[in-house]
Design an enzyme around this catalytic site. Sequence first.
Site, PDB file in Angstrom:
ATOM      1  N   ASN A 178       0.825  -1.348  -0.107  1.00 29.46           N
ATOM      2  CA  ASN A 178       0.059  -0.096  -0.058  1.00 29.46           C
ATOM      3  C   ASN A 178       0.960   1.248  -0.158  1.00 29.46           C
ATOM      4  OD1 ASN A 178      -2.155   1.758   0.364  1.00 29.46           O
ATOM      5  ND2 ASN A 178      -2.429   1.057   2.344  1.00 29.46           N
ATOM      6  N   CYS A 179       1.088   2.242   0.975  1.00 27.80           N
ATOM      7  CA  CYS A 179       1.605   3.391   1.037  1.00 27.80           C
ATOM      8  C   CYS A 179       3.192   3.214   1.701  1.00 27.80           C
ATOM      9  CB  CYS A 179       0.805   4.443   1.587  1.00 27.80           C
ATOM     10  SG  CYS A 179       0.152   3.914   3.257  1.00 27.80           S
ATOM     11  N   MET A 388       2.550   8.386   5.867  1.00 31.10           N
ATOM     12  CA  MET A 388       2.734   7.841   4.701  1.00 31.10           C
ATOM     13  C   MET A 388       1.493   8.006   3.925  1.00 31.10           C
ATOM     14  SD  MET A 388       4.023   4.158   5.861  1.00 31.10           S
ATOM     15  CE  MET A 388       2.464   3.713   6.888  1.00 31.10           C
ATOM     16  N   CYS A 390      -1.676  10.233   2.820  1.00 31.22           N
ATOM     17  CA  CYS A 390      -2.660  11.187   3.355  1.00 31.22           C
ATOM     18  C   CYS A 390      -2.423  11.362   4.847  1.00 31.22           C
ATOM     19  CB  CYS A 390      -4.127  11.398   2.952  1.00 31.22           C
ATOM     20  SG  CYS A 390      -4.953  10.104   3.242  1.00 31.22           S
ATOM     21  N   SER A 392      -1.571   7.954   7.080  1.00 30.17           N
ATOM     22  CA  SER A 392      -1.258   6.599   7.519  1.00 30.17           C
ATOM     23  C   SER A 392      -0.061   6.841   8.325  1.00 30.17           C
ATOM     24  CB  SER A 392      -1.150   5.355   6.625  1.00 30.17           C
ATOM     25  OG  SER A 392      -0.647   4.385   7.010  1.00 30.17           O
ATOM     26  N   ASN A 411       3.073   0.235   4.445  1.00 29.44           N
ATOM     27  CA  ASN A 411       2.053  -0.239   4.938  1.00 29.44           C
ATOM     28  C   ASN A 411       1.352  -1.500   4.025  1.00 29.44           C
ATOM     29  OD1 ASN A 411      -1.529  -0.137   4.778  1.00 29.44           O
ATOM     30  ND2 ASN A 411      -0.853   0.197   6.745  1.00 29.44           N
ATOM     31  N   TYR A 547      -6.761   2.682  12.045  1.00 30.21           N
ATOM     32  CA  TYR A 547      -6.644   3.615  10.899  1.00 30.21           C
ATOM     33  C   TYR A 547      -8.067   4.256  10.702  1.00 30.21           C
ATOM     34  CZ  TYR A 547      -5.272   5.072   6.229  1.00 30.21           C
ATOM     35  OH  TYR A 547      -4.840   5.671   4.917  1.00 30.21           O
ATOM     36  N   GLU A 552     -13.161   8.017   0.819  1.00 28.36           N
ATOM     37  CA  GLU A 552     -13.724   8.821  -0.071  1.00 28.36           C
ATOM     38  C   GLU A 552     -15.005   8.149  -0.716  1.00 28.36           C
ATOM     39  OE1 GLU A 552     -12.849  10.900  -4.670  1.00 28.36           O
ATOM     40  OE2 GLU A 552     -11.207   9.652  -3.624  1.00 28.36           O
ATOM     41  N   GLY A 686      -8.266  13.039   2.109  1.00 27.39           N
ATOM     42  CA  GLY A 686      -7.114  13.632   2.833  1.00 27.39           C
ATOM     43  C   GLY A 686      -6.203  14.422   2.014  1.00 27.39           C
TER      44      GLY A 686
END
Length: 715
Positions: A178-179, A388, A390, A392, A411, A547, A552, A686
């Site tokens: 992920n991020c 990481m 917006c 996280s 993540n 989290y 959105e 974010g």
Amino acid sequence: MIVDIQEINNVKSPTYFTKRDGSRMNFASYKIGIIFDEMGLEQQKEVLIQQVLKEINGVVNVTAHEVHRSVINVLNKNGLQNKAIEYIKVYKKNEEYWQEQTNPNRRLERLQVKDPSLVHENANKDSNVFNTQRDLTAGAVGKTLGLKMMPMYIAKAHLRGDIHYHDLDYTPWSPMTNCCLIDFKEMLTNGFKIGNAEVETPHSIQTATAQMAQIIANVASSQYGGCSADRVDELLAPFAQKNFKKHLNDAKDYIEDNEKLHEFAKKKTKKDIYDAMQGLEYEINTLFSSQGQTPFTTLGFGLGTSWIEREIQKAILKIRIKGLGKEKRTAIFPKLVFTLKSNLNLKPEDPNYDIKELAIECATKRMYPDILMYDKIKELTGSFKVPMGCRSFLQGWKDEFGKEVNSGRMNLGVVTVNLPRIALEARKNKKLFWKIFNERMLICKEALVFKAKRVEEAIPANAPILYQYGAFGKRLSETDKVSSLFRKRRATISLGYIGLYEVGTAFYGPDWEHNEEAHNFTVEIVRQLKENCVAWSDEFDYHFSVYSTPSESLTDRFCVLDTKRFGKIKDITDKEYYTNSFHYDVRKHPSPFEKLTFEKDYPKYASGGFIHYCEYPNLKQNPRALEAVWDWAYDKVGYLGTNTPIDHCFKCGFDGEFKPTARGFECPDCGNHDPKTCDCVKRTCGYLGNPLQRPMVHGRHVEIASRKKNLFDGM
């Protein structure tokens, strides 16, 4: 006729329940009650449950088919044949829905006719361009195949809306991460490779920022989340120092006076810094990843104290204030995150206070930078670092040598639980709420573990920039296991949540924000999420984190599904959206101080992801008002964003808030909604986004767009 409950005493419930896919869980009789609730049989429910249990009395491990058959039998015995037929139809409809959602051809057909829920799922993806269309096509197929890959009970929980398995278009079909926080220092110091190019360490800040842009583009194409650069002012300072030394050497034969020589080199270096940071801003905004979008990039800065680090900070802010292009549009990326720190830049007597003033001006004109409170972030997450993407956050972590490591970590994915649904199913019964909650936690746990284990199936060659060339810190060989970068809690994997406001409303009514009992109840929910994550971390050696999900499209999705199931419930589903995570009811108008006071207790238990927003009128003429909020919030919250109207119409000159309409956002003075002659910027998920031509879906975007209704707080 309904059988009297006293006729069926001493009924023993089964111990286990086996689903149709073979998975087994503890038997829960309340689920039978939910079936009858949804049929409108609340008054007969207890008797009907007892009759179903009597039919399966003595069975230790009951199957889904046996329960299904017993429910039909009991309905028929009680003269409720119409309800039995309705129940069978719902079951068949659910099975048809499963087949449809796992059929790639059906999903591609929806994409081809531009189903709004597919083509407008992301505010920063333009579905008209070919590379976005290609990504949407791949995602449509990936979602259907991914649902078939995961255990069926997890897939069906996602489709029902009990949970949300995030980024299904990319994972689990692909074992992507992920991020992340990119380890730019490692890469720029030791060099890296992209494609056929072996890249050496840069000898100037201009080259360093150019390399950063290439790294960002490649990393964004190798994962599916946002990527961040931590302490970018400190990161780039050594390369700007090389510029300074070069200018000293170049001019020493022409300038004999040492003071003038240094003044000349400094002036030239400042120009280099400005040009380099401007180039980085333009490059990031003109990049496209393989996902068909500009990489979701965050730059953190504000802690450097040398003249070069200060100059980098000022350049970042001045460039953002100036705007992009001839029309001076607001840059969407990178997200800017400025750090406030006591004795550094917080008060007028602090050495970097002038940069804080510049950050305030920038926020009033461009909404960014968001603000990190240095001491509070350390308290909440165990070490200081930017998020990481917006919101996280990594948690504090040290390697085997005791060295704190932040950059180069990542993540592994997110699964979000639908809290309002649990509250609606519980029907004001807190004991039942916690029982359902605990069962949903088991599903989330299995879904997250499945995510993590799927990511571990990647090999370094799948994403060389991440695993072999330094973006994830350690450089692996082709035969190394990628799990070495994830285990021992080096990586996070996140349990998301949505709708605390709606949960509070279900139990205490819509105006519960100042009800201490209600507030404590919702805080306890987040604390229980945290407790589960701590237990899972001990069991599996990943860092499970809570989290506060950037939902959105999930604000729509859960609410739409629950409306179909429970109907329009005042102040819960009738709004057509759910409020995200711990945010204050977006329809109310609290002061920033009231809002932050309400929200500040939650991130203690949700340190894996959080952000607070405050809504303001136009602040360009009153920057001290924003500073007052920042200063007040310093020791109360860790991460704070600014929402203020900055839309601009180039056609008539209007400055302020664009009006949300059924065809998108438009200038309230002249009705202009052409993105070529408007600069419309809203905060979504974010990040900032340009939703000018994005049609409204289920009315949600009208709500999001209205700063009076303040739904951006819920994103």
